[in-house]
Design a protein around this motif. Structure first.
Motif, PDB file in Angstrom:
ATOM      1  N   VAL A  52       0.878  -1.157   0.023  1.00  0.00           N
ATOM      2  CA  VAL A  52       0.082  -0.049  -0.048  1.00  0.00           C
ATOM      3  C   VAL A  52       0.772   1.283  -0.012  1.00  0.00           C
ATOM      4  O   VAL A  52       0.622   2.158  -0.723  1.00  0.00           O
ATOM      5  N   ARG A  53       1.859   1.222   0.911  1.00  0.00           N
ATOM      6  CA  ARG A  53       2.790   2.549   0.792  1.00  0.00           C
ATOM      7  C   ARG A  53       3.532   2.470  -0.510  1.00  0.00           C
ATOM      8  O   ARG A  53       3.584   3.735  -0.525  1.00  0.00           O
ATOM      9  N   PHE A  54       4.013   1.406  -0.890  1.00  0.00           N
ATOM     10  CA  PHE A  54       4.671   1.683  -2.215  1.00  0.00           C
ATOM     11  C   PHE A  54       3.581   2.203  -3.415  1.00  0.00           C
ATOM     12  O   PHE A  54       4.314   3.044  -3.995  1.00  0.00           O
ATOM     13  N   VAL A  57       1.890   9.300  -5.801  1.00  0.00           N
ATOM     14  CA  VAL A  57       1.975  10.858  -5.278  1.00  0.00           C
ATOM     15  C   VAL A  57       3.504  11.349  -5.918  1.00  0.00           C
ATOM     16  O   VAL A  57       3.753  12.438  -6.390  1.00  0.00           O
ATOM     17  N   MET A  58       4.486  10.577  -5.584  1.00  0.00           N
ATOM     18  CA  MET A  58       5.804  11.061  -5.668  1.00  0.00           C
ATOM     19  C   MET A  58       6.301  10.619  -7.119  1.00  0.00           C
ATOM     20  O   MET A  58       7.425  11.240  -7.644  1.00  0.00           O
ATOM     21  N   GLY A  59       5.769   9.781  -7.866  1.00  0.00           N
ATOM     22  CA  GLY A  59       6.245   9.311  -8.959  1.00  0.00           C
ATOM     23  C   GLY A  59       7.273   7.897  -8.959  1.00  0.00           C
ATOM     24  O   GLY A  59       7.649   7.354  -9.871  1.00  0.00           O
ATOM     25  N   ALA A  95      11.594  -1.270  -0.140  1.00  0.00           N
ATOM     26  CA  ALA A  95      11.532  -2.723  -0.558  1.00  0.00           C
ATOM     27  C   ALA A  95      10.507  -3.324   0.292  1.00  0.00           C
ATOM     28  O   ALA A  95      10.075  -3.251   1.295  1.00  0.00           O
ATOM     29  N   LEU A  96       9.900  -4.446  -0.335  1.00  0.00           N
ATOM     30  CA  LEU A  96       8.892  -5.024  -0.101  1.00  0.00           C
ATOM     31  C   LEU A  96       9.049  -6.518   0.744  1.00  0.00           C
ATOM     32  O   LEU A  96       8.536  -6.756   1.981  1.00  0.00           O
TER      33      LEU A  96
END
Lengths: 156, 262
Positions: free
Chosen positions: A113-115, A121-123, A128-129
């Motif tokens: 989700v964070r990724f 948003v940031m492109g 790392a997952l």
């Protein structure tokens, strides 16, 4: 109720410290997601006290601490808390090692989700997952028993 | 989150929350400070004396150089006056301590113990005793976050000290390597050349050392030469850093247009 938070908040403090604690270079790659794990623990053992709001507020602190965009971890941890609330009755039946497998999946989802949000948003996402999820799953039995004894000792 | 990316008012929220995380950062820097304290208090008398002697000599040498500098600076300013250009002013400096390193292994950020309450601002250059380290990217009340020159999101306009050839040094993501991009094959850059900041882009002050060229490669298959440099600042070791308040960087119009671009 307040007594519970007197115990819950310090454990999050410790988790926040651990999440920025300087470590050896290689260990950095599998650094467990301490805050997420602590949130999972508290939702697991007392879903009436810990939930989405706690996840949101701790996420905001984590954002400022890590210098991420504001709300990134807040959103991801809220989703994680919701997932845990759906799962907590089932998760309680497992022993801690079996829970570790579920932790691997949950932390993986949290990082995913964070990724996603970060890349939208940031492109570009910098997360790392796989390795952090693995680290969390490995350390989970230890962290769980530690937090559990803390909780029992203070009867929170 | 979109609000944080595109609006400014969220910085107020951020700095308020910043107060809450001060204890976290303080606690997480305890082991480092403990190590430093133990090292200092366990130092033997003789090594302290040795240190003292060495530092005294060093200060003598530096004082002599400063005397020369004063004369040179005055002369330089007189010549500048003749040329009708602006006078060069001394940069003011504030010493800060590194209290944390970003846990993410893919970025190179450090946290320092000075923040907006000490006058630190976003974009402020950071040095150590050896050279340029990076710039401030986020300011909280008592701490700020610094982007190091070796981060892959960082670029700095530089000049070769020997002949003034301009280039752009981009971080490689590794702490001991910078890449000079868009350098033509014919450019006069050699291994061993010193790089200094050129002051273009009006973010970094002019003339601070950045690094040394360690490799120049001319690959016929590539449009540009591949030039690598080694940062002269101790990016992974410096405990104390210097915040530069540059007098020349107060160019309101340029800064304003830069902010508009961002």
């Amino acid at each position: 109720m307040i007594r519970a938070y007197v115990v819950i908040l310090p454990t999050f403090f410790v988790a926040l410290v651990l999440s920025v604690f300087p470590m050896a270079n290689l260990l950095d790659y599998i650094r467990p997601e301490w805050v997420a794990m602590t949130l999972i623990f508290w939702v697991l053992v007392s879903p009436s006290k810990a939930g989405i709001f706690l996840g949101f507020s701790m996420g905001l602190l984590l954002d400022v601490l890590h210098g991420d965009i504001l709300g990134l971890n807040a959103l991801a941890l809220s989703i994680l808390a919701y997932l845990c609330m759906l799962l907590h009755s089932r998760m309680r039946l497992y022993n801690t090692v079996q829970q570790g497998f579920l932790i691997f999946v949950l932390i993986g989802l949290y990082l995913l989700v964070r990724f996603w949000v970060e890349s939208i948003v940031m492109g570009q996402g910098k997360s790392a997952l796989l390795w952090p999820s693995l680290g969390s799953a490995i350390i989970w039995p230890l962290w769980y028993s530690l937090l559990f004894s803390v909780r029992r000792y203070f009867r929170a | 989150m979109l609000a944080d990316r595109y609006l400014t008012p969220t910085s107020a929220v951020r700095s308020t929350l910043g107060y809450l995380i001060v204890p976290v950062q303080w606690v997480s820097s305890i082991p480092g400070r403990l190590g430093l304290w133990a090292e200092e208090s366990a130092m033997s008398h003789s090594s302290l004396l040795e240190d003292n002697n060495r530092l005294r000599l060093e200060s003598l040498v530096l004082k002599q150089k400063v005397q020369q500098m004063i004369a040179l600076r005055a002369e330089n300013n007189r010549l500048r006056e003749l040329l009708n250009t602006s006078e060069q002013l001394d940069d003011k400096i504030l010493v800060a301590e590194v209290i944390g390193v970003d846990p993410d292994p893919y970025t190179h950020h450090i946290i320092i113990n000075k923040g907006s309450s000490h006058g630190v601002f976003v974009g402020q250059p950071i040095l150590d005793a050896q050279g340029l380290m990076g710039q401030v990217i986020e300011v909280l009340p008592y701490t700020s976050r610094v982007l190091l020159v070796a981060d892959s999101n960082h670029a700095i306009p530089v000049q070769v000290n020997r002949n003034g050839v301009r280039a752009i040094a981009v971080g490689s993501g590794r702490l001991d390597e910078l890449n000079l991009v868009y350098v033509p094959d014919t450019a006069d850059i050699k291994v061993g050349d010193q790089l200094v900041s050129s002051g273009l882009g009006s973010r970094y002050p002019k003339g601070y050392p950045l690094g040394e060229i360690i490799q120049v490669e001319h690959d016929p298959g590539q449009p540009f030469a591949q030039v690598m440099a080694k940062p002269s600042a101790y990016l992974d070791r410096s405990r104390y850093v210097l915040l530069v308040f540059s007098m020349e960087s107060e160019l309101p119009s340029v800064m304003a247009s830069q902010e508009a671009e961002q």
